[in-house]
Design a protein around this motif. Structure first.
Motif, PDB file in Angstrom:
ATOM      1  N   PHE A   1       5.168  36.080 -52.101  1.00 46.54           N
ATOM      2  CA  PHE A   1       5.495  37.368 -51.757  1.00 46.54           C
ATOM      3  C   PHE A   1       4.887  37.988 -50.935  1.00 46.54           C
ATOM      4  CE2 PHE A   1       7.411  37.014 -56.070  1.00 46.54           C
ATOM      5  CZ  PHE A   1       8.539  37.231 -55.869  1.00 46.54           C
ATOM      6  N   ALA A   2       3.636  37.725 -50.505  1.00 41.53           N
ATOM      7  CA  ALA A   2       2.986  38.081 -49.346  1.00 41.53           C
ATOM      8  C   ALA A   2       3.327  38.005 -47.964  1.00 41.53           C
ATOM      9  CB  ALA A   2       1.312  37.969 -49.433  1.00 41.53           C
ATOM     10  N   ILE A   3       3.777  36.655 -47.896  1.00 41.40           N
ATOM     11  CA  ILE A   3       4.221  36.099 -46.585  1.00 41.40           C
ATOM     12  C   ILE A   3       5.399  36.880 -45.850  1.00 41.40           C
ATOM     13  CG2 ILE A   3       5.281  33.965 -45.397  1.00 41.40           C
ATOM     14  CD1 ILE A   3       3.346  32.384 -47.080  1.00 41.40           C
ATOM     15  N   PRO A   4       6.534  37.151 -46.487  1.00 41.95           N
ATOM     16  CA  PRO A   4       7.519  37.996 -46.085  1.00 41.95           C
ATOM     17  C   PRO A   4       6.954  39.380 -46.080  1.00 41.95           C
ATOM     18  CG  PRO A   4       8.318  37.253 -48.141  1.00 41.95           C
ATOM     19  CD  PRO A   4       6.967  36.561 -47.797  1.00 41.95           C
ATOM     20  N   ALA A   5       6.440  40.024 -46.967  1.00 39.66           N
ATOM     21  CA  ALA A   5       5.936  41.233 -47.062  1.00 39.66           C
ATOM     22  C   ALA A   5       5.076  41.637 -46.155  1.00 39.66           C
ATOM     23  CB  ALA A   5       5.527  41.787 -48.393  1.00 39.66           C
ATOM     24  N   TYR A   6       3.993  40.897 -45.842  1.00 35.98           N
ATOM     25  CA  TYR A   6       2.928  41.009 -44.891  1.00 35.98           C
ATOM     26  C   TYR A   6       2.672  40.297 -43.640  1.00 35.98           C
ATOM     27  CZ  TYR A   6      -1.702  42.633 -43.113  1.00 35.98           C
ATOM     28  OH  TYR A   6      -2.622  43.179 -42.334  1.00 35.98           O
ATOM     29  N   VAL A   7       2.796  38.805 -43.814  1.00 37.07           N
ATOM     30  CA  VAL A   7       2.226  38.307 -42.833  1.00 37.07           C
ATOM     31  C   VAL A   7       3.261  38.072 -41.602  1.00 37.07           C
ATOM     32  CG1 VAL A   7       1.777  35.531 -42.211  1.00 37.07           C
ATOM     33  CG2 VAL A   7       0.914  36.599 -44.285  1.00 37.07           C
ATOM     34  N   LEU A   8       4.524  38.053 -41.999  1.00 38.47           N
ATOM     35  CA  LEU A   8       5.700  38.215 -40.971  1.00 38.47           C
ATOM     36  C   LEU A   8       5.612  39.472 -40.248  1.00 38.47           C
ATOM     37  CD1 LEU A   8       8.678  36.236 -42.599  1.00 38.47           C
ATOM     38  CD2 LEU A   8       7.206  35.267 -40.777  1.00 38.47           C
ATOM     39  N   PRO A   9       5.494  40.600 -40.800  1.00 35.22           N
ATOM     40  CA  PRO A   9       5.489  41.828 -39.923  1.00 35.22           C
ATOM     41  C   PRO A   9       4.219  41.827 -39.066  1.00 35.22           C
ATOM     42  CG  PRO A   9       6.036  42.391 -42.475  1.00 35.22           C
ATOM     43  CD  PRO A   9       5.735  41.106 -42.246  1.00 35.22           C
ATOM     44  N   LEU A  10       2.983  41.302 -39.455  1.00 38.66           N
ATOM     45  CA  LEU A  10       2.053  41.254 -38.944  1.00 38.66           C
ATOM     46  C   LEU A  10       2.253  40.310 -37.646  1.00 38.66           C
ATOM     47  CD1 LEU A  10      -1.076  41.755 -38.388  1.00 38.66           C
ATOM     48  CD2 LEU A  10      -1.519  39.726 -39.697  1.00 38.66           C
ATOM     49  N   LEU A  11       2.788  39.112 -37.770  1.00 37.57           N
ATOM     50  CA  LEU A  11       3.120  38.059 -36.664  1.00 37.57           C
ATOM     51  C   LEU A  11       3.964  38.797 -35.771  1.00 37.57           C
ATOM     52  CD1 LEU A  11       3.172  34.659 -38.529  1.00 37.57           C
ATOM     53  CD2 LEU A  11       1.285  35.649 -37.032  1.00 37.57           C
ATOM     54  N   ARG A  12       5.001  39.501 -36.178  1.00 38.94           N
ATOM     55  CA  ARG A  12       5.999  40.202 -35.124  1.00 38.94           C
ATOM     56  C   ARG A  12       5.312  41.046 -34.552  1.00 38.94           C
ATOM     57  NH1 ARG A  12       9.195  41.449 -39.810  1.00 38.94           N
ATOM     58  NH2 ARG A  12      10.079  39.264 -40.056  1.00 38.94           N
ATOM     59  N   TRP A  13       4.285  41.910 -35.149  1.00 34.17           N
ATOM     60  CA  TRP A  13       3.489  42.971 -34.305  1.00 34.17           C
ATOM     61  C   TRP A  13       2.652  42.456 -33.463  1.00 34.17           C
ATOM     62  CZ3 TRP A  13      -1.859  44.052 -34.541  1.00 34.17           C
ATOM     63  CH2 TRP A  13      -2.322  45.016 -33.786  1.00 34.17           C
ATOM     64  N   ARG A  14       2.042  41.182 -33.702  1.00 35.72           N
ATOM     65  CA  ARG A  14       1.163  40.379 -32.863  1.00 35.72           C
ATOM     66  C   ARG A  14       1.826  39.941 -31.493  1.00 35.72           C
ATOM     67  NH1 ARG A  14      -3.867  40.943 -31.829  1.00 35.72           N
ATOM     68  NH2 ARG A  14      -4.043  38.687 -31.410  1.00 35.72           N
TER      69      ARG A  14
ATOM     70  N   ARG B   1       0.985  46.690 -27.000  1.00 30.90           N
ATOM     71  CA  ARG B   1       1.959  46.296 -28.111  1.00 30.90           C
ATOM     72  C   ARG B   1       2.219  47.496 -28.691  1.00 30.90           C
ATOM     73  NH1 ARG B   1      -2.439  43.100 -29.614  1.00 30.90           N
ATOM     74  NH2 ARG B   1      -1.138  41.171 -29.117  1.00 30.90           N
ATOM     75  N   SER B   2       3.236  47.604 -29.754  1.00 25.98           N
ATOM     76  CA  SER B   2       3.521  48.695 -30.421  1.00 25.98           C
ATOM     77  C   SER B   2       2.339  49.195 -31.362  1.00 25.98           C
ATOM     78  CB  SER B   2       4.717  48.538 -31.496  1.00 25.98           C
ATOM     79  OG  SER B   2       4.654  47.575 -32.390  1.00 25.98           O
ATOM     80  N   HIS B   3       2.510  50.394 -31.838  1.00 22.64           N
ATOM     81  CA  HIS B   3       1.382  51.410 -32.509  1.00 22.64           C
ATOM     82  C   HIS B   3       1.158  50.502 -33.822  1.00 22.64           C
ATOM     83  CE1 HIS B   3      -0.826  54.183 -34.701  1.00 22.64           C
ATOM     84  NE2 HIS B   3      -1.148  54.912 -33.302  1.00 22.64           N
ATOM     85  N   GLY B   4       0.040  50.498 -34.411  1.00 19.97           N
ATOM     86  CA  GLY B   4      -0.498  50.048 -35.620  1.00 19.97           C
ATOM     87  C   GLY B   4       0.111  50.507 -36.740  1.00 19.97           C
ATOM     88  N   LYS B   5       0.758  51.864 -36.703  1.00 23.27           N
ATOM     89  CA  LYS B   5       1.502  52.255 -37.786  1.00 23.27           C
ATOM     90  C   LYS B   5       2.549  51.407 -38.203  1.00 23.27           C
ATOM     91  CE  LYS B   5       5.658  54.849 -35.898  1.00 23.27           C
ATOM     92  NZ  LYS B   5       6.234  55.781 -36.140  1.00 23.27           N
ATOM     93  N   VAL B   6       2.931  50.596 -37.720  1.00 22.78           N
ATOM     94  CA  VAL B   6       4.392  49.632 -37.923  1.00 22.78           C
ATOM     95  C   VAL B   6       3.766  48.851 -39.233  1.00 22.78           C
ATOM     96  CG1 VAL B   6       5.426  49.797 -35.907  1.00 22.78           C
ATOM     97  CG2 VAL B   6       3.757  48.088 -36.389  1.00 22.78           C
ATOM     98  N   LEU B   7       2.442  48.516 -39.478  1.00 22.97           N
ATOM     99  CA  LEU B   7       1.722  47.740 -40.486  1.00 22.97           C
ATOM    100  C   LEU B   7       1.408  48.605 -41.695  1.00 22.97           C
ATOM    101  CD1 LEU B   7      -0.393  45.523 -38.228  1.00 22.97           C
ATOM    102  CD2 LEU B   7       1.742  44.916 -39.229  1.00 22.97           C
ATOM    103  N   ILE B   8       1.663  49.955 -41.743  1.00 25.74           N
ATOM    104  CA  ILE B   8       1.224  50.756 -42.881  1.00 25.74           C
ATOM    105  C   ILE B   8       2.256  50.258 -44.076  1.00 25.74           C
ATOM    106  CG2 ILE B   8       1.269  53.071 -43.911  1.00 25.74           C
ATOM    107  CD1 ILE B   8       0.568  54.108 -40.990  1.00 25.74           C
ATOM    108  N   GLY B   9       3.417  50.123 -43.951  1.00 20.43           N
ATOM    109  CA  GLY B   9       4.248  49.917 -45.075  1.00 20.43           C
ATOM    110  C   GLY B   9       4.001  48.283 -45.518  1.00 20.43           C
ATOM    111  N   PRO B  10       3.818  47.369 -44.546  1.00 25.75           N
ATOM    112  CA  PRO B  10       3.318  45.921 -45.183  1.00 25.75           C
ATOM    113  C   PRO B  10       2.074  45.980 -45.786  1.00 25.75           C
ATOM    114  CG  PRO B  10       4.490  45.993 -42.947  1.00 25.75           C
ATOM    115  CD  PRO B  10       4.298  47.317 -43.079  1.00 25.75           C
ATOM    116  N   THR B  11       1.239  46.932 -45.323  1.00 27.66           N
ATOM    117  CA  THR B  11      -0.154  46.710 -46.026  1.00 27.66           C
ATOM    118  C   THR B  11      -0.019  47.312 -47.362  1.00 27.66           C
ATOM    119  OG1 THR B  11      -1.205  47.129 -43.891  1.00 27.66           O
ATOM    120  CG2 THR B  11      -2.298  47.635 -45.630  1.00 27.66           C
TER     121      THR B  11
END
Length: 164
Positions: free
Chosen positions: A68-81, A22-32
Motif C-alpha cells: 500500500f505504501a508504494i502507490p500512496a507514498y513512493v509514486l508521489p515522491l518519484l513524481r515530485w523528484r 521543482r514544485s514545492h514540498g507541500k505536495v508530499l504532505i498528503g502522501p506522508t
C-alpha cells in the motif's frame, strides 16, 4: 529553491540556466500522512494477530504495508523528484515522468504574459502557480512553484530584457 540543474548537453549554444526548480514540498504532505497511517495500521495489524501465527503474520503485515505504501507514498515522491521547471535565457523547459518522460519547451520570446495564482494553502507554504500565456499555444501552468512571486519577477525581468 534551486536543485541540480539540467546537464550542459541539453542546453543550446549560448544558452544559460537561470532557474532550475521543482514544485514545492507541500505536495508530499498528503502522501506522508498516508505513509504514517499505513505504518500505524501495519503495527496494529501485527499486534492483534495471535502469537501462534508468527513469524508469518509479521511478514504478511509488512508485505501489505509495503504494497500500500508504494502507490500512496513512493509514486508521489518519484513524481515530485522527476518533475522540474527550468528557465534559461532562451526557453522555459518543463520535464516530468518516472518511466515515460514528458517535456515541453517554450521559447522565452513567445511568452506574452506571466501571471501567478495563490490559494490560501499556497500563501501559507509560500508557493503558487505560474501561468504563462504564449503567442501561439494554450497557457503553460507550473503548479506549486516555491517563492512564486520572486520567480515571476525574475521571469518578467528576463522578458523585459528580451523585448528591449
Amino acid at each position: 529553491m534551486d536543485v541540480m540543474g539540467l546537464p550542459a548537453k541539453l542546453l543550446g549554444t549560448g544558452e544559460t540556466e537561470l532557474l532550475h526548480l521543482r514544485s514545492h514540498g507541500k505536495v508530499l504532505i498528503g502522501p506522508t500522512l498516508w505513509l504514517l497511517a499505513l505504518a500505524a495500521a501495519g503495527g496494529v495489524l501485527f499486534g492483534v494477530m495471535p502469537a501462534s501465527w508468527r513469524p508469518w503474520s509479521g511478514w504478511v503485515a509488512t508485505a501489505l504495508a509495503v504494497g500500500f505504501a508504494i502507490p500512496a507514498y513512493v509514486l508521489p515522491l518519484l513524481r515530485w523528484r522527476t518533475t522540474t521547471y527550468t528557465l534559461t535565457n532562451h526557453r522555459l523547459i518543463t520535464r516530468a515522468g518516472i518511466l515515460n518522460k514528458v517535456g515541453h519547451d517554450v521559447p522565452v520570446a513567445r511568452i506574452t504574459n506571466v501571471a501567478y495564482e495563490r490559494s490560501l494553502s499556497d500563501r501559507v507554504f509560500g508557493c503558487g502557480s505560474l501561468v504563462f500565456t504564449t503567442s501561439a499555444e494554450a497557457p503553460v501552468v507550473l503548479t506549486d512553484v516555491p517563492k512564486v512571486e520572486e520567480v515571476g519577477v525574475a521571469i518578467s525581468n528576463l522578458l523585459f530584457g528580451v523585448r528591449a
